[in-house]
Structure formats: structure tokens, C-alpha cells
Design a protein around this motif. Structure first.
Motif, short mmCIF file in Angstrom:
data_model
loop_
_atom_site.label_atom_id
_atom_site.label_comp_id
_atom_site.label_asym_id
_atom_site.label_seq_id
_atom_site.Cartn_x
_atom_site.Cartn_y
_atom_site.Cartn_z
N GLU A 53 -2.59 -2.49 10.59
CA GLU A 53 -2.35 -3.33 11.75
C GLU A 53 -3.55 -4.24 12.01
O GLU A 53 -4.71 -3.81 11.89
CB GLU A 53 -2.11 -2.46 12.99
CG GLU A 53 -0.92 -1.53 12.88
CD GLU A 53 0.41 -2.26 12.99
OE1 GLU A 53 0.80 -2.61 14.09
OE2 GLU A 53 1.05 -2.46 11.94
N SER A 85 -0.58 -5.86 8.55
CA SER A 85 0.84 -5.50 8.42
C SER A 85 1.72 -6.66 8.87
O SER A 85 2.78 -6.92 8.28
CB SER A 85 1.15 -4.27 9.27
OG SER A 85 0.35 -3.17 8.90
N GLU A 86 1.25 -7.37 9.90
CA GLU A 86 2.03 -8.46 10.48
C GLU A 86 2.20 -9.64 9.51
O GLU A 86 3.10 -10.46 9.68
CB GLU A 86 1.36 -8.97 11.76
CG GLU A 86 1.25 -7.92 12.85
CD GLU A 86 -0.03 -7.08 12.79
OE1 GLU A 86 -0.42 -6.52 13.82
OE2 GLU A 86 -0.64 -6.98 11.70
N TRP A 127 3.68 0.50 11.01
CA TRP A 127 4.56 -0.62 11.37
C TRP A 127 6.03 -0.21 11.41
O TRP A 127 6.83 -0.78 12.15
CB TRP A 127 4.38 -1.78 10.38
CG TRP A 127 4.70 -1.41 8.96
CD1 TRP A 127 3.83 -0.98 8.01
CD2 TRP A 127 5.99 -1.39 8.35
NE1 TRP A 127 4.49 -0.70 6.83
CE2 TRP A 127 5.83 -0.94 7.02
CE3 TRP A 127 7.28 -1.72 8.79
CZ2 TRP A 127 6.88 -0.81 6.13
CZ3 TRP A 127 8.35 -1.58 7.91
CH2 TRP A 127 8.14 -1.13 6.60
N LYS A 130 8.01 0.52 14.68
CA LYS A 130 8.38 -0.53 15.63
C LYS A 130 9.87 -0.84 15.62
O LYS A 130 10.35 -1.59 16.48
CB LYS A 130 7.58 -1.80 15.31
CG LYS A 130 6.07 -1.63 15.45
CD LYS A 130 5.33 -2.91 15.12
CE LYS A 130 3.83 -2.74 15.32
NZ LYS A 130 3.08 -3.98 15.00
#
Length: 212
Positions: A53, A85-86, A127, A130
């Protein structure tokens, strides 16, 4: 890139290619395993990729630096990559197994072209908690990695927090990794299912669910 290269994790001498699930019950336990793994890779001139993250990058780099790793030098040379991760697993707010698979494949090919004999990668899988679109493709992705890794000198550690993921999810994840790290030790996973068999079973399960 050579098809087999040595590496160490959890004090064990092993050979890449290898796909490993790491089950950890704390951040401290996670770092006890991955710091020596990362340090050895940097010392032996492996390409090292960390995915976690974005809000953890500062802490992660400080931890590496506290263990004697020259962060600025390794990042600028490209030997070390710390990715978010995004921008990888859940780019554009969704997970797409095929896109992530191709991204990793291209990364491995690029590392080979750059002269690296081996790649070490570890990704924090938090992740997946989510529940973003496409998260249901996680098991497919993990299984398909077992078709990719044998083609490259790469060791992959997928890191799972056992306190955050459900027991059922962890049981499923276990089916897709030939090796497992638990309680700080690595072992061959007796529950592992070969990828083509697993993917066929997964496809049949989905078809049955759609019909019901």
C-alpha cells in the motif's frame, strides 16, 4: 535469464523459480522474513520488487534503511522497486487478473533484458480486503502465476495477514501456492493443486453457480 538460481528465505537455501504464500500474524513477523530475503537479493545483484500500500512506503523504506540498505542508490539504479498496490494490483480502482499477470510478465522480461539473472518479488495482498471490482479473480491470478514462474528465474512471496483474511480465503489461497511460509518457517505445501487442474475446477464451480 537463467531458469534456476539460488536464494534463501527463512534460513533455508532454495532455488528459483518458486511461488510462495507467506502467512504472517504481525508486521514484525513479516519483516523478520522479508528483510533478509531482500538484503540477500540486493547483495547478489537480483532485481528486487516490493509491492505494498502506498501509505506504507515511508515506513517500509525506513525499515530497509535501518538494516543497512542504501535506499536512494538502489532505487535510482533500478535494482530495487517499491511499488504501490494502487498502481499495480488495483490500478484504476479495480483488480484485473489478466492485466496484472501481463504486467508481471513484462516486468520479468524487462529484468532479463537489463541483465538481472534473477528476480525477487514480494507483494502485500491486503488490497484484496477492499472488495474492489475484480477481487473475485484473485484465485485465478494466483493459480496462473504457477504457469508463469517456471519460465523465469523468479521467487514470488504473496504476503497474507492471517488476522485479516478469513480462514476460508486462506484455505483457498493455500491451494494455489507450491510453498508456504508459516510461523517463520518455509515448507513444501501438501495442499497445493496444479494450476490447470485448479483453474478447471474453478471454472466448473463458477459455471455451476451461474446455473443455480
Amino acid at each position: 535469464m537463467k531458469t534456476e538460481t539460488p536464494f534463501s528465505v527463512c534460513g533455508e537455501s532454495l532455488s528459483a523459480p518458486m511461488h510462495i504464500c507467506g502467512f504472517f500474524d504481525s508486521r514484525e513477523q513479516q519483516y523478520e522474513v522479508i528483510i533478509p530475503y531482500i538484503m540477500e537479493g540486493l547483495e547478489t545483484n537480483d532485481k528486487v520488487i516490493n509491492i505494498l500500500e502506498g501509505n506504507r512506503h515511508g515506513e517500509h523504506c525506513r525499515c530497509l534503511a535501518d538494516n543497512g540498505i542504501s535506499i536512494a542508490q538502489k532505487l535510482s539504479s533500478g535494482q530495487l522497486e517499491v511499488l504501490a498496490s494502487e498502481n499495480t494490483y488495483i490500478k484504476n480502482g479495480e483488480f484485473a487478473a489478466d492485466k496484472m499477470y501481463k504486467m508481471l510478465e513484462n516486468t520479468l522480461l524487462s529484468a532479463s533484458r537489463a541483465g538481472y539473472e534473477s528476480v525477487r518479488a514480494c507483494g502485500d495482498m491486503v488490497w484484496a480486503l477492499k472488495n474492489l471490482p475484480g477481487t473475485d479473480e484473485l484465485l485465478e491470478y494466483e493459480a496462473r502465476l504457477n504457469l508463469l514462474t517456471p519460465q523465469h528465474a523468479v521467487s514470488l512471496i504473496c504476503m497474507y495477514d492471517i488476522n485479516s483474511f478469513s480462514p476460508g480465503t486462506l484455505t483457498d489461497i493455500l491451494l494455489t501456492h507450491p510453498y508456504v511460509i508459516k510461523d517463520g518457517k518455509i515448507s513444501k505445501n501438501p495442499h497445493y493443486v496444479e494450476p490447470l487442474k485448479f483453474l478447471s475446477s474453478l471454472s466448473n464451480s463458477r459455471s455451476s453457480a451461474l446455473k443455480s
